[in-house]
Write a protein that holds these residues in place. Structure first.
Motif, PDB file in Angstrom:
ATOM      1  N   SER A 175       0.837  -1.199   0.000  1.00 12.72           N
ATOM      2  CA  SER A 175       0.000   0.000   0.000  1.00 12.72           C
ATOM      3  C   SER A 175       0.872   1.249   0.000  1.00 12.72           C
ATOM      4  N   SER A 176       0.733   2.080  -1.023  1.00  7.12           N
ATOM      5  CA  SER A 176       1.546   3.297  -1.130  1.00  7.12           C
ATOM      6  C   SER A 176       1.215   4.295  -0.018  1.00  7.12           C
ATOM      7  N   THR A 177      -0.002   4.247   0.505  1.00  8.87           N
ATOM      8  CA  THR A 177      -0.383   5.172   1.581  1.00  8.87           C
ATOM      9  C   THR A 177       0.338   4.853   2.896  1.00  8.87           C
ATOM     10  N   LEU A 178       0.900   3.660   2.993  1.00  5.42           N
ATOM     11  CA  LEU A 178       1.605   3.258   4.208  1.00  5.42           C
ATOM     12  C   LEU A 178       3.121   3.408   4.082  1.00  5.42           C
ATOM     13  N   HIS A 179       3.580   4.022   3.003  1.00  4.94           N
ATOM     14  CA  HIS A 179       5.012   4.220   2.819  1.00  4.94           C
ATOM     15  C   HIS A 179       5.449   5.513   3.516  1.00  4.94           C
ATOM     16  N   THR A 180       5.336   5.487   4.841  1.00  2.00           N
ATOM     17  CA  THR A 180       5.720   6.611   5.690  1.00  2.00           C
ATOM     18  C   THR A 180       6.714   6.103   6.734  1.00  2.00           C
ATOM     19  N   LEU A 223      -5.386  -4.844  14.579  1.00  2.00           N
ATOM     20  CA  LEU A 223      -6.756  -4.598  15.030  1.00  2.00           C
ATOM     21  C   LEU A 223      -6.979  -3.159  15.474  1.00  2.00           C
ATOM     22  N   ARG A 224      -5.914  -2.470  15.912  1.00  2.00           N
ATOM     23  CA  ARG A 224      -6.064  -1.111  16.429  1.00  2.00           C
ATOM     24  C   ARG A 224      -5.621  -0.053  15.421  1.00  2.00           C
ATOM     25  N   ASN A 225      -5.246  -0.481  14.227  1.00  2.00           N
ATOM     26  CA  ASN A 225      -4.731   0.463  13.245  1.00  2.00           C
ATOM     27  C   ASN A 225      -5.619   0.451  12.006  1.00  2.00           C
ATOM     28  N   LYS A 226      -6.336   1.537  11.780  1.00  2.00           N
ATOM     29  CA  LYS A 226      -7.288   1.588  10.672  1.00  2.00           C
ATOM     30  C   LYS A 226      -6.595   1.482   9.319  1.00  2.00           C
ATOM     31  N   GLU A 227      -5.439   2.149   9.178  1.00  2.00           N
ATOM     32  CA  GLU A 227      -4.741   2.130   7.896  1.00  2.00           C
ATOM     33  C   GLU A 227      -4.307   0.712   7.515  1.00  2.00           C
ATOM     34  N   VAL A 228      -3.773  -0.026   8.500  1.00  3.74           N
ATOM     35  CA  VAL A 228      -3.343  -1.403   8.236  1.00  3.74           C
ATOM     36  C   VAL A 228      -4.543  -2.278   7.911  1.00  3.74           C
ATOM     37  N   LYS A 229      -5.637  -2.113   8.667  1.00  6.14           N
ATOM     38  CA  LYS A 229      -6.844  -2.905   8.410  1.00  6.14           C
ATOM     39  C   LYS A 229      -7.404  -2.621   7.017  1.00  6.14           C
ATOM     40  N   ASN A 230      -7.433  -1.348   6.621  1.00  4.74           N
ATOM     41  CA  ASN A 230      -7.947  -1.011   5.288  1.00  4.74           C
ATOM     42  C   ASN A 230      -7.067  -1.591   4.191  1.00  4.74           C
ATOM     43  N   SER A 231      -5.761  -1.558   4.402  1.00  5.94           N
ATOM     44  CA  SER A 231      -4.844  -2.141   3.415  1.00  5.94           C
ATOM     45  C   SER A 231      -5.035  -3.645   3.309  1.00  5.94           C
ATOM     46  N   LYS A 238      -7.788  -5.278   3.980  1.00  4.77           N
ATOM     47  CA  LYS A 238      -9.077  -5.510   3.315  1.00  4.77           C
ATOM     48  C   LYS A 238      -8.939  -5.414   1.803  1.00  4.77           C
ATOM     49  N   ARG A 239      -8.187  -4.416   1.332  1.00  2.00           N
ATOM     50  CA  ARG A 239      -7.985  -4.264  -0.112  1.00  2.00           C
ATOM     51  C   ARG A 239      -7.235  -5.453  -0.690  1.00  2.00           C
ATOM     52  N   ILE A 240      -6.228  -5.927   0.042  1.00  2.00           N
ATOM     53  CA  ILE A 240      -5.459  -7.081  -0.440  1.00  2.00           C
ATOM     54  C   ILE A 240      -6.341  -8.320  -0.525  1.00  2.00           C
ATOM     55  N   LEU A 241      -7.122  -8.560   0.529  1.00  2.00           N
ATOM     56  CA  LEU A 241      -7.994  -9.742   0.548  1.00  2.00           C
ATOM     57  C   LEU A 241      -9.085  -9.648  -0.515  1.00  2.00           C
TER      58      LEU A 241
END
Length: 309
Positions: free
Chosen positions: A50-55, A288-296, A298-301
């Motif tokens: 996920s490019s949005t997580l490249h921080t 479970l506590r990180n929305k960005e990771v969960k959204n990423s 979900k997109r992968i799955l």
């Protein structure tokens, strides 16, 4: 160092007072180990895809996920083998390797927690300068320094432990080779190695914990200054997962290495929490506590599901 010993192998006695429970323990730890590997692999995949997580924050979290897969892999496979009825013997070289990689990965991960605390300090206390301060070169340098500290720590502890002569007995009263369990088997005076182990491990853990406390003290003050309730909750949510993981990691280390008299049962229980349970909890905490990771994730799955549909 190898020529100074008469022993070719050690015998791991395992977890004290668990005779007859081997099948149950084997099944339990197998499930935990599998969940640890899968959970951290999913987090690492989510971050890299996920490019949005490249921080900077997720750069460090990606490395933490790698270490949380490698750290239990130092001790868990061998433990599962003898719990399943296989040999409890471990070679002299294998014992030294276990001790080295346990302290290398553990020390490096401890440094990484401090780096992540500093990253959160910059993000919350200096948000406008965050990307300037935490630029890619700085992030890479911080991770490299963490690796170097871990390697130096592990090399020092392994050298002091295995420069001693081991001529018998060979029964290690633990489920893996660690300093408090191996040193009592030395045939010559191990007091220097014992002091070096306690001081080095305890001092590094306390220094890293102190650096985390300093960062989070500043963070706590900054959060209290945020006027909006929503802003406070967001800042607290960002840091609470990291702080929880830190407490799970540093607590067992301080308990074990600052004991005056080693307690085999207490040591085994605490090490199990530290080696096997804590890496699994990290994957749950950060997913479970990180929305960005969960959204990423979900997109992968969803992409995988449509691919095989």
């Amino acid at each position: 160092m190898r020529n100074h010993t008469l022993l070719d192998e050690f015998i791991l006695l395992g977890i004290p007072h668990t005779e007859g429970l081997e099948p149950v323990l084997c099944a339990t730890f197998s499930v935990i180990y599998l969940f640890t590997l899968l959970g951290n692999l999913l987090i690492f995949t989510a971050i890299t895809s996920s490019s949005t997580l490249h921080t900077p924050m997720y750069f460090f979290l990606g490395f933490l996920s790698i270490f949380d897969m490698l750290f239990p892999s130092v001790t868990c496979p061998k433990m599962l083998l003898y719990l399943s009825g296989q040999s409890r013997a471990i070679s002299y070289e294998g014992c030294a390797a276990q001790l080295f990689f346990y302290h290398f990965l553990g020390s490096t991960e401890g440094c990484l927690y401090s780096v992540m605390a500093y990253d959160r300090f910059v993000a919350i206390c200096h948000p406008l300068r965050y990307m300037v301060i935490m630029k890619p070169e700085v992030c890479v340098t911080l991770v490299t320094v963490s690796f170097m500290i871990g390697c130096l720590q592990a090399t020092t502890l392994t050298s002091f432990t295995f420069q001693l002569t081991y001529c018998g007995p060979r029964e290690v009263d633990h489920f893996f080779c660690d300093i408090p369990a191996v040193l009592p088997l030395a045939c010559n005076d191990s007091s220097l190695a014992q002091r070096v182990g306690s001081i080095n491990v305890g001092l590094l853990a306390l220094m890293l914990l102190f650096s985390v406390c300093v960062s989070y003290t500043h963070i706590g003050v900054a959060i209290l200054r945020i006027r909006s309730v929503e802003g406070r909750q967001k800042a607290f949510s960002t840091c609470s997962a990291h702080l929880t993981a830190i407490l799970c990691a540093y607590g067992p280390v301080i308990i074990i290495y600052l004991q005056h008299t080693p307690n085999p049962l207490l040591g085994a229980v605490v090490q199990i929490l530290n080696n096997i349970v804590s890496p699994m909890l990290n994957s749950l905490i950060y997913s479970l506590r990180n929305k960005e990771v969960k959204n990423s994730l979900k997109r992968i799955l969803q992409n995988k599901f449509f691919l095989f549909k």
